[in-house]
Write an enzyme that holds these catalytic residues in place. Structure first.
Site, PDB file in Angstrom:
ATOM      1  N   THR A  38      -4.952  22.465  22.562  1.00 33.49           N
ATOM      2  CA  THR A  38      -5.118  23.869  22.211  1.00 33.49           C
ATOM      3  C   THR A  38      -5.175  24.023  20.704  1.00 33.49           C
ATOM      4  O   THR A  38      -4.381  23.416  19.986  1.00 33.49           O
ATOM      5  CB  THR A  38      -3.950  24.702  22.767  1.00 33.49           C
ATOM      6  OG1 THR A  38      -3.832  24.455  24.173  1.00 33.49           O
ATOM      7  CG2 THR A  38      -4.180  26.179  22.533  1.00 33.49           C
ATOM      8  N   ASP A 306       2.588  15.536  10.867  1.00 29.30           N
ATOM      9  CA  ASP A 306       3.505  14.734  11.666  1.00 29.30           C
ATOM     10  C   ASP A 306       3.026  13.311  11.912  1.00 29.30           C
ATOM     11  O   ASP A 306       3.838  12.405  12.099  1.00 29.30           O
ATOM     12  CB  ASP A 306       3.734  15.389  13.039  1.00 29.30           C
ATOM     13  CG  ASP A 306       4.641  16.605  12.967  1.00 29.30           C
ATOM     14  OD1 ASP A 306       5.000  17.016  11.846  1.00 29.30           O
ATOM     15  OD2 ASP A 306       4.987  17.153  14.034  1.00 29.30           O
ATOM     16  N   HIS A 315       5.991  23.478   7.120  1.00 32.77           N
ATOM     17  CA  HIS A 315       5.741  23.821   5.729  1.00 32.77           C
ATOM     18  C   HIS A 315       5.385  22.585   4.904  1.00 32.77           C
ATOM     19  O   HIS A 315       4.655  22.681   3.922  1.00 32.77           O
ATOM     20  CB  HIS A 315       6.912  24.588   5.105  1.00 32.77           C
ATOM     21  CG  HIS A 315       8.269  24.049   5.376  1.00 32.77           C
ATOM     22  ND1 HIS A 315       8.969  24.328   6.518  1.00 32.77           N
ATOM     23  CD2 HIS A 315       9.072  23.241   4.641  1.00 32.77           C
ATOM     24  CE1 HIS A 315      10.154  23.742   6.472  1.00 32.77           C
ATOM     25  NE2 HIS A 315      10.243  23.055   5.348  1.00 32.77           N
ATOM     26  N   HIS A 441      25.163  44.416  -5.228  1.00 38.87           N
ATOM     27  CA  HIS A 441      26.442  44.557  -4.529  1.00 38.87           C
ATOM     28  C   HIS A 441      26.355  45.731  -3.556  1.00 38.87           C
ATOM     29  O   HIS A 441      25.825  46.784  -3.912  1.00 38.87           O
ATOM     30  CB  HIS A 441      27.565  44.820  -5.543  1.00 38.87           C
ATOM     31  CG  HIS A 441      28.890  45.072  -4.899  1.00 38.87           C
ATOM     32  ND1 HIS A 441      29.657  44.046  -4.367  1.00 38.87           N
ATOM     33  CD2 HIS A 441      29.576  46.221  -4.681  1.00 38.87           C
ATOM     34  CE1 HIS A 441      30.766  44.557  -3.865  1.00 38.87           C
ATOM     35  NE2 HIS A 441      30.742  45.882  -4.036  1.00 38.87           N
TER      36      HIS A 441
END
EC number: 1.8.1.15
Length: 457
Positions: A38, A306, A315, A441
């Protein structure tokens, strides 16, 4: 000699990050894209994006069930699994994947041909895909990775037993009432959170201790303590048998479940491509061997993601794609693969995010180390959340004021860490970093401010 049906300037194998290569700068080049599955790769279809859509739902459910600590009475009365699957896949993911393929096949990219069968090398710079043989002046291998499935589970799966991987667990017709998660890494821990958050009874089985063993020791200790409070965790064991109703473990105990998710790691897909016929070498761990610029051992053949990277992170694959794209267009000005200061996040509950060295790594590297562990619960927004487990751990060099590592365990960890990634990338001196800027803050980034101020610099 093999007859070639078509020759291209560039062949790209894989449509994860590889699909981003054909930018307008490549419009004058003939390109073949090969994708047997896909369009969109692991991240879009079975990884980062759909899992985080499930994670968000699970986070909401967990927050609802724990609202009593804030003085609220709330409960999750129903989980519509089928509606969730439809929202994530039918309404979003599948449309994007189909649209990506349609675009590459359409008139908008007339210089691109799409092949939808598996690619294998048959000769240098030459691939067979289905009944076609194609060659290229340049080839980019971006074929990704696949789930690892140990033999006992592979055999059970072939026999039709309810064994799943991250590729198919999210598309189950029904949410399992009981689930065994096998593994102790990113994928296993995120899915354990998802299913438990949505109401499934989850048992984690892992052969080693601790879970998420790559973490800094302080974070690993806290994460494992929280995880053992939440789940039934069995470590130091493996499965000896799989049945329709569950597992038999190496210590003789049995576990019952409606489904078993095996999340024991991923395997680079280069071993399915007959790389040796193209002159492309592999490393002992199964990755395609590349140099610092993404070049394989075969002239004109590159690899990214990979299939070759030391980091199985989207990323990183995207960053490698940008480097390889530049190198394809500018061979006289090669860019190195961007592997410095690589951050990662685990979308468990609480979240985990980390970049740089652990304390142990920093000491072993010879740094004069200073460390600060800052509790979320010690700042005002932590009080608002009634947080009792979240921490920030910073590791720095005393003499230089340089940040060596940042480790977050708690709400919004994947967002909070971004500021410290910037500190590391731009080599900002921590000695005046905290006081040279305002920290709103009482926002949660004050936990980072206090951690920096707590370092002995």
């Amino acid at each position: 000699m093999t007859q070639v049906d078509a020759h291209y300037d560039l062949i790209i194998v894989g449509t994860g990050s590889g699909n981003s290569i054909p930018s307008p700068e490549f419009d004058d080049k003939s390109i073949a894209i090969v994708e047997k599955g896909t369009f969109g790769g692991t991240c879009l279809n079975v990884g980062c994006i759909p899992t985080k859509m499930f994670v968000y739902a699970a986070d909401t459910a967990v927050a609802t069930r724990s609202a009593d600590k804030l003085g609220l009475s709330a409960e999750v009365t129903d989980v519509d699994w089928k509606a969730m699957v439809e929202r994530i896949f039918a309404n979003r993911i599948d449309k994007i994947a189909a649209g990506g393929e349609e675009y590459r096949r359409g008139p908008e990219t007339p210089n691109i041909d799409v092949y939808d069968e598996h690619a294998r090398f048959v000769a240098p710079k030459t691939l067979r895909t289905g009944d076609k043989v194609i060659s290229g002046e340049q080839i980019v291998i971006a074929a990704g990775s696949r789930p690892m499935l140990p033999d006992v589970y592979a055999q059970a799966r072939q026999a039709g037993l309810p064994v799943y991987t991250s590729d198919d667990i999210m598309r189950l017709d029904e949410q399992p009432r009981r689930l065994i998660v096998v593994g102790g890494g990113f994928i296993a821990m995120e899915f354990a959170h998802v299913f438990d958050g949505l109401g499934t009874e989850v048992t984690i089985v892992n052969r080693s201790e601790p879970l998420l063993k790559f973490l800094d020791a302080d974070l690993a200790e806290r994460f494992n303590a929280v995880t053992r409070e939440r789940f039934d965790v069995r470590t130091g064991v493996t499965a000896t048998a799989v049945s329709e109703s569950g597992l038999t473990l190496s210590d003789g105990t049995t576990l019952e479940a409606d489904a078993i998710l095996v999340a024991t790691g991923r395997i680079p897909n280069g071993d399915h491509m007959d790389l040796h016929l193209g002159g492309v070498d592999m490393l002992d761990d199964g990755r395609v061997k590349v140099d610092e610029y993404g070049r394989t051992t075969a002239e004109g053949v590159w690899a990214l993601g990979d299939v070759s990277s030391p980091y199985m992170l989207k990323h990183v694959a995207n960053a490698e794609q940008r480097a390889v794209s530049h190198n394809l267009l500018h061979p006289e000005d090669l860019r190195s693969m961007p592997h410095e200061f690589v951050p990662s996040a685990v979308f468990t509950n609480p979240q985990i995010a980390t970049v740089g060295m652990t304390e142990k790594q920093a000491r072993e590297a010879g740094h004069d180390v200073t460390v600060k562990v800052q509790n979320y619960g010690d700042v005002a927004y932590g009080w608002a959340m009634e947080d009792s487990t979240g921490v920030v751990k910073l590791v720095a060099d005393k003499k230089s004021g340089r940040l060596l590592g940042a480790h977050f365990f708690g709400p919004q960890a994947s967002t909070l860490i971004q500021q410290l990634i910037t500190v590391m990338v731009y080599d900002i001196d921590l000695r005046d970093f905290a006081r040279k800027q305002y920290w709103i803050h009482p926002a949660l980034p004050e936990v980072t401010e206090n951690a920096i101020l707590g370092l002995e610099l």
